[in-house]
Every structure is written in structure tokens, then in C-alpha cells.
Design a protein around this motif. Sequence first.
Motif, PDB file in Angstrom:
ATOM      1  N   ARG A 220       0.852  -1.185   0.000  1.00  0.00           N
ATOM      2  CA  ARG A 220       0.000   0.000   0.000  1.00  0.00           C
ATOM      3  C   ARG A 220       0.888   1.235   0.000  1.00  0.00           C
ATOM      4  NH1 ARG A 220      -2.051  -0.483   4.871  1.00  0.00           N
ATOM      5  NH2 ARG A 220      -3.848  -1.732   4.236  1.00  0.00           N
ATOM      6  N   ILE A 221       0.532   2.211  -0.837  1.00  0.00           N
ATOM      7  CA  ILE A 221       1.266   3.476  -0.914  1.00  0.00           C
ATOM      8  C   ILE A 221       0.377   4.577  -0.364  1.00  0.00           C
ATOM      9  CG2 ILE A 221       2.328   5.173  -2.444  1.00  0.00           C
ATOM     10  CD1 ILE A 221       3.109   2.956  -4.304  1.00  0.00           C
ATOM     11  N   THR A 222       0.906   5.321   0.612  1.00  0.00           N
ATOM     12  CA  THR A 222       0.173   6.428   1.219  1.00  0.00           C
ATOM     13  C   THR A 222       0.995   7.701   1.063  1.00  0.00           C
ATOM     14  OG1 THR A 222      -0.772   4.909   2.852  1.00  0.00           O
ATOM     15  CG2 THR A 222      -0.939   7.260   3.316  1.00  0.00           C
ATOM     16  N   LYS A 223       0.411   8.700   0.441  1.00  0.00           N
ATOM     17  CA  LYS A 223       1.109   9.976   0.264  1.00  0.00           C
ATOM     18  C   LYS A 223       1.166  10.726   1.592  1.00  0.00           C
ATOM     19  CE  LYS A 223      -0.273  10.571  -4.563  1.00  0.00           C
ATOM     20  NZ  LYS A 223      -0.962  11.459  -5.542  1.00  0.00           N
ATOM     21  N   ILE A 224       2.316  11.394   1.820  1.00  0.00           N
ATOM     22  CA  ILE A 224       2.488  12.205   3.025  1.00  0.00           C
ATOM     23  C   ILE A 224       2.974  13.589   2.600  1.00  0.00           C
ATOM     24  CG2 ILE A 224       2.923  10.223   4.513  1.00  0.00           C
ATOM     25  CD1 ILE A 224       5.878  10.746   4.296  1.00  0.00           C
ATOM     26  N   ALA A 225       3.292  14.407   3.576  1.00  0.00           N
ATOM     27  CA  ALA A 225       3.707  15.782   3.284  1.00  0.00           C
ATOM     28  C   ALA A 225       5.014  15.806   2.489  1.00  0.00           C
ATOM     29  CB  ALA A 225       3.880  16.554   4.593  1.00  0.00           C
TER      30      ALA A 225
ATOM     31  N   PRO B 220       7.695  15.205  -3.444  1.00  0.00           N
ATOM     32  CA  PRO B 220       6.555  14.444  -2.900  1.00  0.00           C
ATOM     33  C   PRO B 220       7.030  13.149  -2.256  1.00  0.00           C
ATOM     34  CG  PRO B 220       6.625  14.262  -5.288  1.00  0.00           C
ATOM     35  CD  PRO B 220       7.662  15.277  -4.917  1.00  0.00           C
ATOM     36  N   GLN B 221       6.568  12.908  -1.042  1.00  0.00           N
ATOM     37  CA  GLN B 221       6.963  11.715  -0.310  1.00  0.00           C
ATOM     38  C   GLN B 221       5.775  10.780  -0.125  1.00  0.00           C
ATOM     39  OE1 GLN B 221       9.087  13.461   3.224  1.00  0.00           O
ATOM     40  NE2 GLN B 221      10.629  11.980   2.584  1.00  0.00           N
ATOM     41  N   ALA B 222       6.092   9.524   0.186  1.00  0.00           N
ATOM     42  CA  ALA B 222       5.048   8.524   0.395  1.00  0.00           C
ATOM     43  C   ALA B 222       5.585   7.430   1.303  1.00  0.00           C
ATOM     44  CB  ALA B 222       4.581   7.929  -0.923  1.00  0.00           C
TER      45      ALA B 222
END
Length: 214
Positions: free
Chosen positions: A96-101, A109-111
Motif C-alpha cells: 500500500r502506498i500512502t502519500k504524506i507531506a 513528494p513523499q510517500a
Amino acid sequence: MPKPSKGPRLASSPAHERLMLANMATSLFANGRITTTLPKAKRLRPLAERLITFAKRGDLPARRRVMRVIRDKSVVHILFTQIAEQMQQREGGYTRITKIAPRRGDNSPQAVIELVTEPLSAKKAVVKEAESAAKVAAKDDNAEVAAATDAAVAEGAAKDAVDQAVEANESDQDVAQADKAAEDLEQTAAKADQTEAQAEEDADVAEDAEKAAE
């Protein structure tokens, strides 16, 4: 310089990129989740899921294939013994990939990419079992239909033998031919009875399987 077919290259060379993805996959399997840039997470996901698919096979060729990427034997052991067991009920979607700040400094862009270790819901498990039972019942129904068809063919052959015997008697043909037709009739009738009994037995098995699925 050749242009990569899957988007911009993540490192200075293809070899460096493969090594970087291998190190990221090793960290993912060892820790369960890692934080990286979004492009790297998207490139890592298919590699990690393919390695998990190999691990679910559990045989020696699959282990050798995984060790061509993951060089840490302890991580390979975790992958084949723990992660593969957790993913047995899943048919895909292991990560699962979840985008973060965005990252400070360059605003990249981090994830977070992580393993999906939650068990399947009870509803999905029941649906999967019902689908398996339905496949078994359909196979039994097909066998029943085939047996009924064979019985009908045998019954038709028996009727033809009867007609031949009657015609032989009405046309005053040789008595030996009439006896032969009668013997063929008895054999065909016996096969028809046996086929019909087998069809009834298959129908009972299919009905029991359907009741068990309910």
C-alpha cells in the motif's frame, strides 16, 4: 543515452537503479514499511509484489530467484516464512502506498509504502469459500449431465437393437441373427442401467456438495 521505458531513471545508471530498488525492497521486507519519494515508491511496488508472489510458491527455484535480488538471507527467510504466510489468502495487492507531506528542502513528494498485513474480512473469506464450492458443484453438474447423455445414448442403442430383432423376426430371417440381436439388447440394457445408476450417484454427490457449501 537510451530513454527508460518506465519513466525517468531513478539513478545514474540501470545497474545503480536495480541495486537501489533491491536495497529498498530489503528494507521493506525487514521493517514492513519505509518512507521514500513517491516516484521511488511507485517503482518499488511491482518489484516487491513480484518477490512476494515468488515467496508464496515456496519452492527452491523461487527462493533462488528471490535471492538474485535480495542478498540478505535473513530477510529472505522472513519473506518466505512470515510474509508469504500472511499473504496466502490474498491474490494481489500486497503493498500500500500512502502519500504524506512533501520533503523539506526540495519539496519532493513523499510517500509511505508498506506491506498489507491485515487479514481478509470475514465477508470476503466467506465469498471466496462460496466461489470454490460453486466451482465444485458446477463440475459435479457437468459430470451428471455427461452421465445422463451417455444413458440416453445407450437407451437409444437398446431401442435400435429391439427394432432390429423385431424386423428380423417379422421378415423370417435367420434365427441365429435374431438371437444375436437379443443378446446385444441385453448387454446394451445392462450398460444403460449401469450408466443411469452412476448418474444418480453423481447427482447425490453434487447435492451433498451444494448442501455443504450452504
